[in-house]
Write a protein that holds these residues in place. Structure first.
Motif, PDB file in Angstrom:
ATOM      1  N   SER A 118      12.171  -0.483 -14.012  1.00 62.25           N
ATOM      2  CA  SER A 118      12.032   0.152 -12.697  1.00 62.25           C
ATOM      3  C   SER A 118      10.570   0.470 -12.413  1.00 62.25           C
ATOM      4  CB  SER A 118      12.848   1.443 -12.647  1.00 62.25           C
ATOM      5  OG  SER A 118      14.219   1.172 -12.736  1.00 62.25           O
ATOM      6  N   GLY A 119      10.079  -0.039 -11.300  1.00 62.55           N
ATOM      7  CA  GLY A 119       8.679   0.137 -10.932  1.00 62.55           C
ATOM      8  C   GLY A 119       7.825  -1.080 -11.189  1.00 62.55           C
ATOM      9  N   SER A 120       8.367  -2.059 -11.923  1.00 68.37           N
ATOM     10  CA  SER A 120       7.584  -3.268 -12.210  1.00 68.37           C
ATOM     11  C   SER A 120       7.158  -3.924 -10.895  1.00 68.37           C
ATOM     12  CB  SER A 120       8.416  -4.257 -13.033  1.00 68.37           C
ATOM     13  OG  SER A 120       8.776  -3.687 -14.268  1.00 68.37           O
ATOM     14  N   PRO A 121       5.840  -4.099 -10.689  1.00 64.84           N
ATOM     15  CA  PRO A 121       5.373  -4.634  -9.405  1.00 64.84           C
ATOM     16  C   PRO A 121       5.743  -6.106  -9.240  1.00 64.84           C
ATOM     17  CG  PRO A 121       3.540  -4.403 -10.939  1.00 64.84           C
ATOM     18  CD  PRO A 121       4.731  -3.771 -11.604  1.00 64.84           C
ATOM     19  N   VAL A 122       6.159  -6.434  -8.015  1.00 59.40           N
ATOM     20  CA  VAL A 122       6.505  -7.818  -7.658  1.00 59.40           C
ATOM     21  C   VAL A 122       5.539  -8.248  -6.559  1.00 59.40           C
ATOM     22  CG1 VAL A 122       8.282  -9.350  -6.738  1.00 59.40           C
ATOM     23  CG2 VAL A 122       8.925  -7.442  -8.240  1.00 59.40           C
ATOM     24  N   CYS A 153      -3.855   3.918  -7.139  1.00 62.47           N
ATOM     25  CA  CYS A 153      -4.854   3.958  -6.074  1.00 62.47           C
ATOM     26  C   CYS A 153      -5.764   5.143  -6.326  1.00 62.47           C
ATOM     27  CB  CYS A 153      -4.174   4.074  -4.711  1.00 62.47           C
ATOM     28  SG  CYS A 153      -3.062   2.677  -4.355  1.00 62.47           S
ATOM     29  N   GLY A 154      -6.960   4.852  -6.853  1.00 64.19           N
ATOM     30  CA  GLY A 154      -7.832   5.929  -7.283  1.00 64.19           C
ATOM     31  C   GLY A 154      -7.207   6.595  -8.495  1.00 64.19           C
ATOM     32  N   ASP A 155      -6.960   7.914  -8.404  1.00 59.93           N
ATOM     33  CA  ASP A 155      -6.286   8.642  -9.477  1.00 59.93           C
ATOM     34  C   ASP A 155      -4.810   8.883  -9.185  1.00 59.93           C
ATOM     35  OD1 ASP A 155      -8.517   8.882 -11.125  1.00 59.93           O
ATOM     36  OD2 ASP A 155      -9.214  10.696 -10.111  1.00 59.93           O
ATOM     37  N   THR A 156      -4.310   8.272  -8.103  1.00 65.60           N
ATOM     38  CA  THR A 156      -2.916   8.484  -7.716  1.00 65.60           C
ATOM     39  C   THR A 156      -2.054   7.329  -8.222  1.00 65.60           C
ATOM     40  OG1 THR A 156      -3.614   9.677  -5.732  1.00 65.60           O
ATOM     41  CG2 THR A 156      -1.348   8.908  -5.805  1.00 65.60           C
ATOM     42  N   VAL A 157      -0.949   7.681  -8.833  1.00 71.08           N
ATOM     43  CA  VAL A 157      -0.065   6.708  -9.474  1.00 71.08           C
ATOM     44  C   VAL A 157       1.295   6.733  -8.779  1.00 71.08           C
ATOM     45  CG1 VAL A 157       1.080   6.064 -11.637  1.00 71.08           C
ATOM     46  CG2 VAL A 157      -1.229   7.068 -11.686  1.00 71.08           C
ATOM     47  N   VAL A 158       1.859   5.554  -8.495  1.00 70.16           N
ATOM     48  CA  VAL A 158       3.201   5.438  -7.933  1.00 70.16           C
ATOM     49  C   VAL A 158       3.993   4.475  -8.812  1.00 70.16           C
ATOM     50  CG1 VAL A 158       4.588   4.781  -5.933  1.00 70.16           C
ATOM     51  CG2 VAL A 158       2.359   5.858  -5.593  1.00 70.16           C
ATOM     52  N   GLY A 159       5.246   4.833  -9.112  1.00 70.27           N
ATOM     53  CA  GLY A 159       6.048   3.967  -9.962  1.00 70.27           C
ATOM     54  C   GLY A 159       7.532   4.192  -9.789  1.00 70.27           C
ATOM     55  N   PHE A 160       8.314   3.544 -10.648  1.00 64.88           N
ATOM     56  CA  PHE A 160       9.780   3.617 -10.739  1.00 64.88           C
ATOM     57  C   PHE A 160      10.490   2.897  -9.587  1.00 64.88           C
ATOM     58  CE2 PHE A 160      10.963   7.220 -13.860  1.00 64.88           C
ATOM     59  CZ  PHE A 160       9.919   6.881 -14.694  1.00 64.88           C
ATOM     60  N   GLY A 161      10.056   3.037  -8.342  1.00 63.39           N
ATOM     61  CA  GLY A 161      10.743   2.395  -7.230  1.00 63.39           C
ATOM     62  C   GLY A 161      12.026   3.086  -6.815  1.00 63.39           C
ATOM     63  N   HIS A 162      12.399   4.125  -7.502  1.00 63.60           N
ATOM     64  CA  HIS A 162      13.557   4.957  -7.160  1.00 63.60           C
ATOM     65  C   HIS A 162      13.317   6.333  -7.780  1.00 63.60           C
ATOM     66  CE1 HIS A 162      14.924   4.579 -11.276  1.00 63.60           C
ATOM     67  NE2 HIS A 162      15.046   3.259 -11.162  1.00 63.60           N
TER      68      HIS A 162
END
Length: 596
Positions: A109-113, A262-271
């Motif tokens: 979950s979160g793996s970029p496509v 993005c910079g020091d901001t992290v986004v992941g999981f997708g849910h």
């Protein structure tokens, strides 16, 4: 700044593999490579521009910390597939590891496509509800990037299961990605693999209901160390991304994949992790041990977390968002346990999510007790705990309490319930918001069941002890003391017996001719649930009273003697006295008292 639409994967995999000391993985044909920062935070690919059979590829970790590439094609889009107004992209994926385990896995979950031009299509977040499959549901990148810039807003509950339209089912079956039965079963949000340290498999199963984390898969894992780890180079697009409710001795860490940085901001999981909205989970990196096949379900990633690398401050419909840097403020839960043969151990757990503090206290103590006691079985314990913190006004407070426990089957589990109950009572009080700074529990354990039962009661009369029972009537005057003693026996007389002498003062205000019942028994059995302190006249009406109520609640090693007069209209005891036995006491006896 504008971001060139160029392919990032080959360079990213190569650089990260070298940094991890591993061989560079093949990533397909060489392409123009953007600067690393742009590769981490690419532009979103519009969902409406996707077409059937469009090629995609992406990044995920199946071993260690270096990502592998995967490839695939677009099968279609499900309108409102994730939630109202949020579509789901359906893709078929392939890589050596995906092919080996039979499909995508929990933890992907979160793996970029990515699209061929380097733009981010989204993140893997759903898989077939009917076991493992290379089919994945993808959360659109635009929705995830909104976590970077928009203020949180009310969001609908995400769907755990999504029906697949007939046209996409046909493509899944025609391409060999699924059987007709599997395709018709729909897509289900991938569970978050949550590694829990310090508990055996049996304990973990018993603790599952207390953890109550929703759509997760629990497994035993190594603890996340408390020492912070520099985030640079640890978290990147395609890397492991972990979020913990607690870390240290009792670690509860959910692991997925980073979608973008993005910079020091992290986004992941997708849910969502647990869909808690604003949160204060601790961010960690992780190293994958392996991907576990599951012939009856979905494979899952087993990993070991690192120390803290930042804070996860949002847990939303489209994923989790956090900031690299300092870890969030936390409550220290320290347990010091001494066993029957002098063995001792200190365990530290850091809790960054306040609502998890009581669970971390219970399971952290259980983990340490199991380690020191080294078996599940009968015994006794003496538990002392101190909870310190401050109110929203900055006023410090401290709660200290002791109690004894005995159990003939599992003394460790019997001993862990009172400290977390006090934590819950403090955090959930009706008077003031509080912050807990530290919960410290000291426990000593014995493999002997030290418990006594009230066998009989004797009253002192004319310089002799007279045994009394339910049919006995003892006469006394107002304002006098009734001297009595409880004879306490042990099971099979293994511990011998104890004599406990007390004085019960009959109030001068008691009416002549009145009768009452004197009950002699275990304080814990007579004290109810401890929510109201008899010395305070019932339920607490202030935070200070709550503290005193918790501190003076009935104990398991206390003997309580109470007089209940028949003339009492509200049922309040006319007199009470307590005595500490020094061991757990159970049972009760009574007799009738008549006022002359």
């Amino acid at each position: 700044m504008s971001i060139p639409l160029r392919r990032p994967l080959a360079a990213m995999v190569g650089v990260m593999s070298l940094a991890a000391g591993t061989a560079t993985l093949a990533a397909g044909p060489a392409r123009s490579v953007p600067p690393p920062a742009e590769a981490q935070c690419p532009q979103a690919y519009p969902v409406g521009d996707l077409v059937k059979d469009q090629p995609v590829d992406g990044l995920t970790v199946s071993s260690g910390t270096a990502p592998d590439t995967f490839t695939g094609t677009v099968l279609g889009t499900i309108t409102d597939g994730i939630a109202a107004g949020l579509d789901m992209i359906v893709v078929r994926l392939s890589s050596p590891e995906i092919d080996r385990v039979g499909g995508i896995w929990e933890g992907m979950s979160g793996s970029p496509v990515y699209a061929a031009d380097g733009r981010l299509i989204g993140a893997v977040s759903y898989g077939l509800a009917f076991g493992s499959s290379p089919v994945a549901g993808v959360t659109p990148a635009g929705e995830m990037q909104a976590l970077l810039t928009t203020a949180p807003s009310p969001q609908p509950q995400p769907r755990l299961r999504v029906s697949v339209p007939a046209r996409i089912q046909a493509r899944m079956v025609a391409g060999g990605a699924a059987t007709e039965q599997a395709a018709s079963s729909g897509l289900q949000r991938l569970a978050v693999p949550v590694g829990v340290s310090g508990l055996s498999s049996a304990r973990l199963g018993k603790a599952a209901s207390r953890l109550d984390l929703g759509n997760v898969r629990l497994y035993r894992a190594a603890p996340a160390v408390t020492a912070p780890l520099a985030g640079d180079g640890q978290i990147f697009a395609g890397s492991n991304l972990a979020a913990s409710l607690s870390y240290g001795d009792l670690s509860a860490v959910g692991t997925g994949t980073t979608t973008m940085v993005c910079g020091d901001t992290v986004v992941g999981f997708g849910h969502p992790f647990s869909f808690s909205g604003d949160t204060s989970m601790t961010m960690h990196a992780a190293s994958v041990v392996y991907v576990q096949e599951d012939p009856l379900g979905v494979p899952f990633k087993v990993s070991n977390p690192t120390g803290p690398v930042g804070v996860v401050d949002e847990d939303r419909l489209a994923g989790i968002k956090g900031e690299l840097g300092a870890a969030p403020a936390s409550t220290l839960v320290r347990t010091v346990v001494t066993g029957p043969r002098g063995r001792s151990r200190t365990g530290d757990t850091r809790v960054s999510v306040p609502d998890f503090a009581s669970t971390a206290t219970a399971l952290g103590l259980l983990s340490n007790m199991d380690r020191v006691f080294d078996h599940t079985g009968k015994g006794s314990s003496y538990v002392q705990f101190t909870i310190s913190g401050h109110t929203s006004a900055g006023a410090p407070f401290t709660l200290t309490r002791t109690n004894r426990f005995a159990d003939s089957a599992d003394v460790s589990y019997a001993s862990i319930l009172e400290p977390p109950a006090a934590v819950d009572a403090l955090l959930g009080n009706d008077f003031t918001a509080v912050t807990l700074d530290q919960v410290r529990v000291n426990a000593s354990m014995s493999d002997q069941v030290r418990a006594f039962r009230v066998a009989r009661v004797q009253v002192r009369a004319r310089h002799a002890w007279r045994t009394v029972g339910p049919d006995s009537v003892v006469r006394t005057r107002r304002g006098r003391d009734v001297v009595l003693r409880a004879v306490l026996g042990s099971r099979r007389n293994e511990l011998g017996s104890k004599l406990v002498t007390v004085r019960l003062h009959v109030p001068r205000s008691a009416p002549r001719g009145d009768t009452g019942v004197v009950q002699v028994g275990a304080e814990g059995d007579q004290g109810g649930d401890g929510s109201g302190d008899p010395t305070l006249g019932g339920e607490p009406t202030s935070f200070g009273q709550l503290l005193r109520s918790l501190q003076t609640a009935p104990r398991n090693d206390g003997l309580l003697v109470s007089l209940q007069l028949s003339s009492s209209e509200d049922g309040t005891p006319a007199a009470q006295t307590k005595a500490q036995v020094g061991d757990v006491v159970t049972g009760a006896a009574q007799f009738t008292l008549r006022i002359r």
